[in-house]
Scaffold this motif. Structure first.
Motif, PDB file in Angstrom:
ATOM      1  N   ASN A  16       2.462  24.016   3.897  1.00 11.15           N
ATOM      2  CA  ASN A  16       2.931  23.156   4.966  1.00 11.15           C
ATOM      3  C   ASN A  16       2.918  23.932   6.280  1.00 11.15           C
ATOM      4  O   ASN A  16       1.905  24.482   6.635  1.00 11.15           O
ATOM      5  CB  ASN A  16       4.312  22.556   4.649  1.00 11.15           C
ATOM      6  CG  ASN A  16       4.274  21.738   3.352  1.00 11.15           C
ATOM      7  OD1 ASN A  16       4.782  22.168   2.346  1.00 11.15           O
ATOM      8  ND2 ASN A  16       3.638  20.582   3.396  1.00 11.15           N
ATOM      9  N   ARG A  17       4.065  24.055   6.969  1.00 12.05           N
ATOM     10  CA  ARG A  17       4.049  24.735   8.266  1.00 12.05           C
ATOM     11  C   ARG A  17       4.123  26.259   8.158  1.00 12.05           C
ATOM     12  O   ARG A  17       3.990  26.980   9.144  1.00 12.05           O
ATOM     13  CB  ARG A  17       5.218  24.229   9.136  1.00 12.05           C
ATOM     14  CG  ARG A  17       6.549  24.562   8.550  1.00 12.05           C
ATOM     15  CD  ARG A  17       7.729  24.154   9.421  1.00 12.05           C
ATOM     16  NE  ARG A  17       8.936  24.147   8.625  1.00 12.05           N
ATOM     17  CZ  ARG A  17       9.596  25.236   8.264  1.00 12.05           C
ATOM     18  NH1 ARG A  17       9.190  26.424   8.647  1.00 12.05           N
ATOM     19  NH2 ARG A  17      10.671  25.139   7.506  1.00 12.05           N
ATOM     20  N   SER A  64       4.747  14.576  16.486  1.00 12.87           N
ATOM     21  CA  SER A  64       5.352  15.504  15.534  1.00 12.87           C
ATOM     22  C   SER A  64       6.535  14.842  14.822  1.00 12.87           C
ATOM     23  O   SER A  64       6.682  14.942  13.606  1.00 12.87           O
ATOM     24  CB  SER A  64       5.805  16.767  16.262  1.00 12.87           C
ATOM     25  OG  SER A  64       6.710  17.489  15.461  1.00 12.87           O
ATOM     26  N   ASP A 123       5.196  22.284  16.687  1.00  4.92           N
ATOM     27  CA  ASP A 123       6.536  22.769  16.334  1.00  4.92           C
ATOM     28  C   ASP A 123       6.630  24.287  16.483  1.00  4.92           C
ATOM     29  O   ASP A 123       7.663  24.808  16.889  1.00  4.92           O
ATOM     30  CB  ASP A 123       6.892  22.383  14.896  1.00  4.92           C
ATOM     31  CG  ASP A 123       7.096  20.874  14.729  1.00  4.92           C
ATOM     32  OD1 ASP A 123       7.061  20.169  15.752  1.00  4.92           O
ATOM     33  OD2 ASP A 123       7.285  20.419  13.584  1.00  4.92           O
ATOM     34  N   LYS A 124       5.543  24.984  16.146  1.00  9.36           N
ATOM     35  CA  LYS A 124       5.586  26.448  16.143  1.00  9.36           C
ATOM     36  C   LYS A 124       5.365  27.041  17.541  1.00  9.36           C
ATOM     37  O   LYS A 124       6.065  27.945  17.959  1.00  9.36           O
ATOM     38  CB  LYS A 124       4.510  26.973  15.188  1.00  9.36           C
ATOM     39  CG  LYS A 124       4.521  28.474  14.998  1.00  9.36           C
ATOM     40  CD  LYS A 124       3.526  28.887  13.913  1.00  9.36           C
ATOM     41  CE  LYS A 124       3.523  30.397  13.738  1.00  9.36           C
ATOM     42  NZ  LYS A 124       2.538  30.846  12.750  1.00  9.36           N
ATOM     43  N   ARG A 163      -1.142  19.794  10.398  1.00 10.12           N
ATOM     44  CA  ARG A 163      -1.384  21.019  11.169  1.00 10.12           C
ATOM     45  C   ARG A 163      -1.713  20.660  12.618  1.00 10.12           C
ATOM     46  O   ARG A 163      -1.186  21.244  13.554  1.00 10.12           O
ATOM     47  CB  ARG A 163      -2.535  21.809  10.533  1.00 10.12           C
ATOM     48  CG  ARG A 163      -2.619  23.225  11.047  1.00 10.12           C
ATOM     49  CD  ARG A 163      -3.749  23.985  10.361  1.00 10.12           C
ATOM     50  NE  ARG A 163      -4.210  25.034  11.252  1.00 10.12           N
ATOM     51  CZ  ARG A 163      -3.978  26.323  11.071  1.00 10.12           C
ATOM     52  NH1 ARG A 163      -3.325  26.748  10.038  1.00 10.12           N
ATOM     53  NH2 ARG A 163      -4.409  27.216  11.947  1.00 10.12           N
ATOM     54  N   TYR A 198       2.671  20.905  12.743  1.00  4.64           N
ATOM     55  CA  TYR A 198       3.021  22.319  12.540  1.00  4.64           C
ATOM     56  C   TYR A 198       2.806  23.152  13.798  1.00  4.64           C
ATOM     57  O   TYR A 198       3.634  23.995  14.151  1.00  4.64           O
ATOM     58  CB  TYR A 198       2.201  22.932  11.392  1.00  4.64           C
ATOM     59  CG  TYR A 198       2.334  22.222  10.064  1.00  4.64           C
ATOM     60  CD1 TYR A 198       3.526  21.588   9.702  1.00  4.64           C
ATOM     61  CD2 TYR A 198       1.277  22.197   9.155  1.00  4.64           C
ATOM     62  CE1 TYR A 198       3.639  20.943   8.489  1.00  4.64           C
ATOM     63  CE2 TYR A 198       1.391  21.563   7.931  1.00  4.64           C
ATOM     64  CZ  TYR A 198       2.575  20.921   7.603  1.00  4.64           C
ATOM     65  OH  TYR A 198       2.682  20.296   6.400  1.00  4.64           O
TER      66      TYR A 198
END
Lengths: 276, 338, 247
Positions: A253-254, B213, B305-306, B298, B302
């Motif tokens: 996942n992340r 997101s 968020d990252k 992704r 992801y």
């Protein structure tokens, strides 16, 4: 020119001991150039390479307190590990790392520890077990549960025997498939849990490392014993090709396992559907 | 940000001089009925009036195949890092691709710094251009916000006979003065703003990137993944053409003498079946639906968020490249919304 | 000790062996690594046993099966070499039709003579165990060199298991579907550096398919390009990609 040196450039290590532990698992002791420490913490891994063959992520099996050297047990499962099996004492390899998160041994002082490992999961677990035993008075009960497929798959047999005799360790062992020479427990690893007496869930931290199929069953068993997610620590296997959070192969996942793992508290990954 | 101006004729003269100065200059050129980034041999080849290139310009910083280390076979002490070269100037990068380079800059400099990428990146000046032609799959405007300006040195905007220039960095200032661009007349920035808005995206993401997101949260078990994946070839085209994909494989190759070799990295893609394989042939993303979901998460969740940056820059290449016609992030989100 | 290497051919055009004979400068590098002991196309020697054997061609006669089994017994590593050997190749088209009809069509009045006997075409692995596959019609020289290097170093050769689209994208080709053509690239096994699509010719999957080809999706894509059922079957038939044709 950008000043940083390449993150893909390995150090050199020499094999100082090597012997087969099972038909497919080979034990190695390595020494870095100049007798340097690798500087790892229990649960971390390193990338081991042979020029011309390739590189593979391998768990570190020794305690950080073993100075000037480190140990690994490498299973022959691919091109790189096969070539490593063909190397003998005196050969050199490339080493990058240590990488990844570690078992939070410092934070767990005063707690009971239960180490649950299946098969080759014992390899990274051993670094934490050794650390805990070296600092025995920092911890409460130490329970070691180990399961192998059959007696030929047992690793570190001398250490298993020593742990089973040590009065300050509660050691339980099983094999999935019995054999006339085996006098111990037969059955999957979850059959060992009922043998633990006076278990204090709130004061215990569980470590779980094993093959992918093992986690679900062990975790269910731990929940039955009132363990909470935050007190269960797992180490997950993925193919950490680069080890530095770039190549994407270990992503769940992340999460990049090579950076945010391989050691996770279960509550930190319970929303990651691909984790277990 | 400074606004400057140059006539198209003078710009071409500048490009020609740059090529003559023996520096490696890359720009967008015609490739059959399509377009591609390539080394310019003469300024006439440069085609800034284009839809979209087949591959994004990241190939100059993260090449399809790149040598990381050289060595003598079996001799661990012989490992030596090698660093490739990159073009001095790249001309014609659309805002979406520019935002994607900004993301790659972030990823390769965050945590462990990847000097193989960063060296090449530091060597190049990036001249962007706002699209002058529509591309049916593009939806950059709804995705990239200001990210393009984190990587661009300057942007060109087509004003008819002239290019307006948005000068972003010191490098951009230097190159603008090298091309003898002049300070903008009064009202130039309004003219530039109008010209930038002229080409509208033909599709758009129904959410801002932050909303996307949040929207994707809890969409992991949606039936759409499996259904859509029934048509997926797992051919990897969507991720191989993607400007924000940076996953790679690593491989050792040796010379025929077996005496020496190289450790190389090459583009890889999470849509390919064996990408998430581990020892013992266990595959953590065995189903095409899981891989498709991973790709969209992704791109849409992801990464934002990252890093707080767009994981998808809406260039539309994946939609174009997908033979099965199932890759479009906009279509997928529309289906998930139903 | 250099490994002893042999080449043998069965039903084929010997074009894959020709690729080796034509390696030119690199052939010197190859013979420095291996000991070529049997290779009818370039030398006359024989040897009782081999470390690495390359088999070109498909198996189309009962006596060929016996010959192949004998070679297998004398080989440590056996590699199916080229499309005819790895999948049955073009020769397998024969299996779509009645054998007698095929024989009459080819040999006319002589069709029933015993030396012209023929059986349904088999790939090499339908007769003996195959250790590695070098796909393609013809094989790719670079892939051959990389397999030789891997084996000389004791590595398991890496045979691509991803589709031709990957290599085609990496070469930044225009997609043939965007040019109104058809191509089996999405399901065909790579390793050829997408040589046909790079030359604007649709892939015919001479390396067979990837391990899990999405054939239904391929049918659908081709049907959308207004191909008739016959034309679609033809697309799939050339190199035995069609499940009805391959084993």
């Amino acid at each position: 020119m950008y000043p940083e040196k390449s993150i893909y450039l390995p150090q050199v290590a020499t094999i100082t001991k090597a012997n087969m532990m099972t038909k497919v698992d080979r034990y190695f002791e390595f020494e870095l150039e100049g007798g340097k420490d690798l500087g790892h913490k229990p649960g971390q891994f390193a990338e081991i390479s042979i020029p011309g063959i390739g590189e593979a992520p391998i768990s570190i099996s020794s305690s950080p307190n073993l100075k000037g050297k480190f140990e690994m047990v490498i299973r022959n499962v691919g091109v790189v590990t096969n070539a490593l099996h063909n190397l003998s004492v005196g050969s050199t390899v490339g080493v990058r790392g240590p990488y990844g998160t570690h078992f939070p041994m410092e934070k767990l002082k005063g707690r009971d520890l239960v180490f649950v490992s299946g098969g080759i999961g014992l390899v990274p677990m051993r670094s934490a077990i050794h650390y805990a035993l070296e600092n025995r008075k920092d911890y409460g009960r130490i329970m070691i549960l180990f399961g192998a497929r059959d007696i030929t798959q047992r690793l570190f047999v001398d250490e298993l025997a020593a742990w089973s005799k040590q009065s300050d360790i509660e050691f339980l062992e099983t094999v999935d498939v019995g054999n006339p020479d085996w006098k111990g427990n037969v059955g999957v690893i979850t059959t060992l849990f009922s043998k633990i007496k006076d278990f204090h869930a709130a004061n215990t931290t569980a470590f779980v490392v094993g093959p992918p199929v093992m986690y679900k069953f062990v975790i269910v068993e731990l929940f039955k014993m009132d363990m909470s997610k935050s007190n269960i620590i797992v180490s997950l296997e993925r193919h950490m090709k680069c080890g530095v959070g770039k190549c994407g192969h270990c992503q769940i996942n992340r999460v990049y396992v090579c950076q945010e793992g391989p050691v996770f508290a279960l509550d930190a990954i319970s929303e990651l559907r691909e984790a277990i | 940000m400074d606004f400057m101006q140059i006539s198209k004729k003078d710009f071409q003269k500048f490009v020609e001089n740059l090529i003559q100065s023996k520096e490696e200059v890359v720009g967008v050129v015609k490739k059959g009925k399509h377009f591609a980034y390539d080394i310019l041999e003469k300024s006439e080849q440069l085609c800034l009036d284009y839809t979209e290139t087949i591959l994004p310009p990241k190939k100059y910083f993260l090449p399809v195949e790149e040598t990381l280390l050289k060595y003598k076979t079996g001799v661990a002490s012989s490992y030596e890092a090698t660093y490739g070269k990159s073009p001095k100037v790249i001309i014609g990068i659309h805002p979406g691709d520019m935002a994607a380079i900004a993301l790659l800059d972030k990823s390769f400099s965050e945590g462990e710094k990847d000097s193989h990428y960063l060296n090449k990146r530091a060597n190049s000046t990036l001249i962007g251009i706002y699209p002058t032609q529509s591309f049916p799959h593009r939806f950059s405007n709804s995705m990239i916000e200001k990210d393009a300006y984190k990587a661009a040195d300057c942007f060109l905007v087509d004003l008819g006979n002239d290019y307006g220039i948005e000068v972003v960095t010191e490098k951009g200032k230097k190159i603008a003065s090298a091309m003898k661009a002049v300070a903008g007349e009064k009202g130039l920035n309004e003219k530039i703003a109008q010209a930038k808005a002229k080409i509208k995206d033909e599709v758009s993401m129904p959410f801002s990137r932050r909303e996307l997101s949040e929207f994707l949260h809890n969409k992991e078990t949606h039936a759409e993944w499996k259904k859509r994946a029934e048509k997926c070839f797992s051919c990897g085209s969507c991720v191989l053409v993607c400007p924000t994909c940076y996953c790679f494989d690593v491989k050792d190759t040796v010379a025929l003498s077996l005496q020496e070799g190289e450790r190389k990295r090459m583009w890889d893609g999470c849509m390919l079946e064996k990408f998430a394989n581990v020892a013992g042939n266990h595959n953590f993303r065995k189903l095409a639906g899981d891989r498709l979901k991973h790709r969209i998460f992704r791109k849409g969740k992801y990464i934002i968020d990252k890093f707080g940056m767009a994981g998808c820059v809406g260039c539309g290449r994946c939609s174009q490249a997908c033979v099965a016609n199932i890759a479009s992030p906009v279509d997928i989100v529309q289906e998930l919304k139903k | 000790m250099k490994p002893k290497v042999a080449f043998f051919d069965f039903a084929c055009c010997e074009g894959c062996q020709l690729q080796i004979a034509n390696l030119e400068e690199e052939i010197l590098g190859v013979v420095a690594l291996v000991d070529l002991v049997e290779f009818r196309e370039v030398l006359t020697g024989h040897a009782p046993e081999y470390d690495i054997t390359f088999i070109e061609g498909s198996i189309t006669r009962p006596e060929d099966e016996e010959r192949l089994k004998d070679i297998r017994k004398r080989s440590k590593i056996l590699i199916a070499f080229g499309a005819c050997a790895t999948t049955g190749g073009v020769n397998k088209i024969k299996n779509l039709r009645n054998l007698e009809t095929v024989r009459k069509e080819v040999y006319q009045d002589d069709w029933n003579k015993p030396h012209l006997n023929t059986a349904p075409t088999k790939a090499v692995d339908e007769v003996v165990k195959v250790d590695y596959y070098l796909h393609g019609c013809p094989i790719n020289r670079n892939e051959f060199l990389s397999v030789v290097k891997d084996l000389a170093m004791g590595k398991v050769p890496r045979i691509p298991d991803y589709p031709v689209c990957v290599e085609c994208k990496l070469r930044e080709n225009e997609c043939l579907y965007d040019l109104g053509k058809t191509c089996l690239g999405p399901i065909a096994r790579a390793g050829c550096a997408a040589i046909c699509p790079s030359n604007k010719s649709g892939c015919e999957a001479c390396r067979g398919t990837v391990p899990n080809p999405n054939k239904n999706a391929m049918h659908e894509v081709l049907a959308k390009r207004n191909l008739t059922v016959e034309a679609i079957i033809q697309e799939f038939t050339m190199f035995a990609v069609n499940p009805e044709v391959s084993k």
